[in-house]
Design an enzyme around this catalytic site. Structure first.
Site, PDB file in Angstrom:
ATOM      1  N   ARG A  96     -10.106  18.135   9.709  1.00 18.30           N
ATOM      2  CA  ARG A  96      -9.139  18.236  10.807  1.00 18.30           C
ATOM      3  C   ARG A  96      -9.174  19.612  11.458  1.00 18.30           C
ATOM      4  O   ARG A  96      -9.546  20.599  10.820  1.00 18.30           O
ATOM      5  CB  ARG A  96      -7.705  17.989  10.287  1.00 18.30           C
ATOM      6  N   ARG A  98       0.839  -1.202   0.000  1.00 21.82           N
ATOM      7  CA  ARG A  98       0.000   0.000   0.000  1.00 21.82           C
ATOM      8  C   ARG A  98       0.874   1.251   0.000  1.00 21.82           C
ATOM      9  O   ARG A  98       1.734   1.413   0.865  1.00 21.82           O
ATOM     10  CB  ARG A  98      -0.905  -0.005   1.230  1.00 21.82           C
ATOM     11  N   LYS A 151     -13.372   2.695   0.333  1.00 18.13           N
ATOM     12  CA  LYS A 151     -13.129   2.588   1.776  1.00 18.13           C
ATOM     13  C   LYS A 151     -14.423   2.927   2.527  1.00 18.13           C
ATOM     14  O   LYS A 151     -14.953   4.020   2.396  1.00 18.13           O
ATOM     15  CB  LYS A 151     -11.983   3.506   2.191  1.00 18.13           C
ATOM     16  N   THR A 173      -7.026  -1.671   9.751  1.00 23.31           N
ATOM     17  CA  THR A 173      -6.883  -0.775  10.905  1.00 23.31           C
ATOM     18  C   THR A 173      -6.598  -1.517  12.213  1.00 23.31           C
ATOM     19  O   THR A 173      -7.422  -2.277  12.697  1.00 23.31           O
ATOM     20  CB  THR A 173      -8.112   0.138  11.113  1.00 23.31           C
TER      21      THR A 173
END
Length: 482
Positions: free
Chosen positions: A75, A34, A221, A281
């Site tokens: 964020r 990845r 995702k 994850t």
């Protein structure tokens, strides 16, 4: 000879940037590397991709490349002193009008100015993967006034999630669109789209890929709460070649308690629609600093394997961890162990439905024979595109599927298919009457089969034809094979 069916995705990073370490994780069992597009320039990614493919060539293994786009991560901005301490009950303001470098314990800037438009009074915001919890008191002139419900340290650029989902940030940012083109130019095999909201996000990515003349497969995702709605999820899956259960942000939005059940549903739903699925994850998070996984991590990986995931993914464990090769070895060991459980090779997939394509009927017939005919040790699937071995790999089995193909692109792509092993083979240059015999002899040379074993062979009458598989042959090793 025990062959691992579940594939391993390893994330490239500072800990695995050197050719020597990269070769060690590929030799340890990495099937897909990845490339995290959240970090680095286009030139960096191109160099990394070349390094990966060279390392794989030197190790003697095929690996696929997966480009993971950053997506619209919402964020906080940055603090004057890099970190603040928030206390329960205090007011804290998320202010898009603030300078992005001047955050304090009272307020901080935002990289998503429209946040306030998505919020209502009493909404819950989760910062830094849920470690900080804020309750929305009011929104005034774009400023989000909150009360701290759970405090703690908060540092620069930490993510913001809305409990229950619903933030309007689009899946593809301008950076993602540029990075997708870069990934296509590099020639990656898979591109993961972050924070997918619905099928339209994947259709947009597909249009960009087609414009770039890329055949890369798209991975959606699943990390937004709205994406797990059954109707929305089905649309996303059908618009993609596969999905990734991105459990970090997903768990923050839906809550830890629901995560395991949702993960199982996504894996089942994706396999039912003949797509691939990656579980990701914190699968072996403790191995960032420890040479051994915890028992909980072992159970987590094994649980995903027994549910039928195509691949399990390592992130920080190989990107910045102290033991990247040992982590891959440990994950491979756990996968092999879990695959010995009967749940990993019993299948009722599609036994009660009608199929509409010849290649799928041949694939299902082969897998039924593999699981029920005594003595079958391997399946040889002669393929150009990889479609038939993908269909086969949706069926649980302990019988290895060998994708015999002359196409380098297909050789890499099938690295992500559960139970499929790629093998370079060009039937066009061989006498048609000897193709099956030569293919079986190559499996003998690999030590996979021996005289007396049964091998299943699938192929099509026409070479280079998409969906052209129309033949299943059952042969016994050592006999005259035509």
């Amino acid at each position: 000879m025990q062959l691992r069916r579940t594939k391993i995705v390893a994330t490239l990073g500072p800990a695995t940037s050197s050719p020597a370490v990269l070769k060690s994780i590929i030799a340890a069992g990495t099937d897909v590397v990845r490339l995290n597009f959240s970090h680095g320039s286009p030139a960096d990614h191109k160099q990394r991709a070349e390094t990966v493919l060279q390392a794989a060539k030197e190790v003697g293994r095929h690996v696929a490349l997966l480009a993971d786009l950053q997506g619209p991560k919402v964020r906080v901005a940055r603090f004057t002193n890099n970190k603040v301490q928030l206390h329960e009950g205090q007011e804290f303001v998320l202010d898009p009008s603030m300078d992005l470098e001047t955050g304090t314990e009272q307020a901080v800037g935002l990289d998503f100015p429209a946040l306030g438009k998505d919020l209502n009074k009493d909404d819950i915001l989760l910062l830094d993967d849920g470690r900080i919890v804020l309750k929305v008191v009011r929104v005034s002139e774009g400023k989000v006034h909150t009360q701290v419900e759970i405090g703690g340290p908060l540092s620069n650029n930490k993510g913001i999630n809305l409990q229950g989902g619903g933030l309007s940030a689009p899946a593809l940012t301008d950076k993602d669109r540029a990075d997708l083109i870069t990934a296509a130019e590099i020639g990656v095999d898979y591109i993961a789209i972050s924070f997918v909201r619905n099928a339209d996000d994947m259709h947009e990515a597909r249009a960009l890929l087609e414009k770039a003349n890329s055949n890369a497969s798209l991975i959606a995702k699943i990390e937004r709460a709205e994406a797990i709605n059954p109707v929305v999820l089905e649309g996303i899956i059908e618009a993609s070649e596969g999905v990734m259960v991105a459990r970090g942000d997903l768990a923050v939005e839906i809550g830890d308690a629901l995560l395991v059940g949702v993960q199982k549903d996504i894996i089942k739903h994706t396999r039912r629609l003949n797509r691939i699925v990656i579980t990701a994850t914190q699968m072996m998070e403790s191995m960032i600093t420890s040479p051994m996984p915890t028992r909980a991590e072992v159970s987590d990986v094994a649980n995903a394997v027994m549910d039928g995931t195509d691949a399990v993914m390592l992130s920080a464990e190989t990107a910045v961890g102290d033991f990247p090769a040992q982590t891959v070895e440990a994950m491979a060991r756990v996968c092999l162990g879990a695959e010995q459980h009967h749940k990993a090779y019993k299948s009722s997939h599609r036994l009660d439905i009608t199929v509409h394509s010849i290649d799928e009927s041949v694939a299902l017939s082969a897998m039924y024979a593999a699981n029920h005919l005594e003595g079958v040790k391997a399946i040889i699937c002669m393929t150009q595109t990889g479609k038939t071995p993908l269909l086969m790999s949706r069926i649980r089995s302990v019988i290895p599927i060998f994708a015999f193909t002359p196409q380098a692109e297909t050789q890499r792509r099938v690295c992500l298919y559960r139970g499929v092993i790629t093998h370079p083979f060009d039937s066009e240059v061989l006498d048609n009457a000897k193709v099956n015999h030569i293919a079986v002899e190559q499996l003998k040379e690999l030590g996979v089969v021996q005289d007396g074993d049964i091998v299943l062979i699938t192929k099509g009458d026409y070479v280079k034809a998409h969906g052209g598989t129309n033949t299943l042959k059952v042969v016994r090793v050592g006999n005259h094979i035509q």
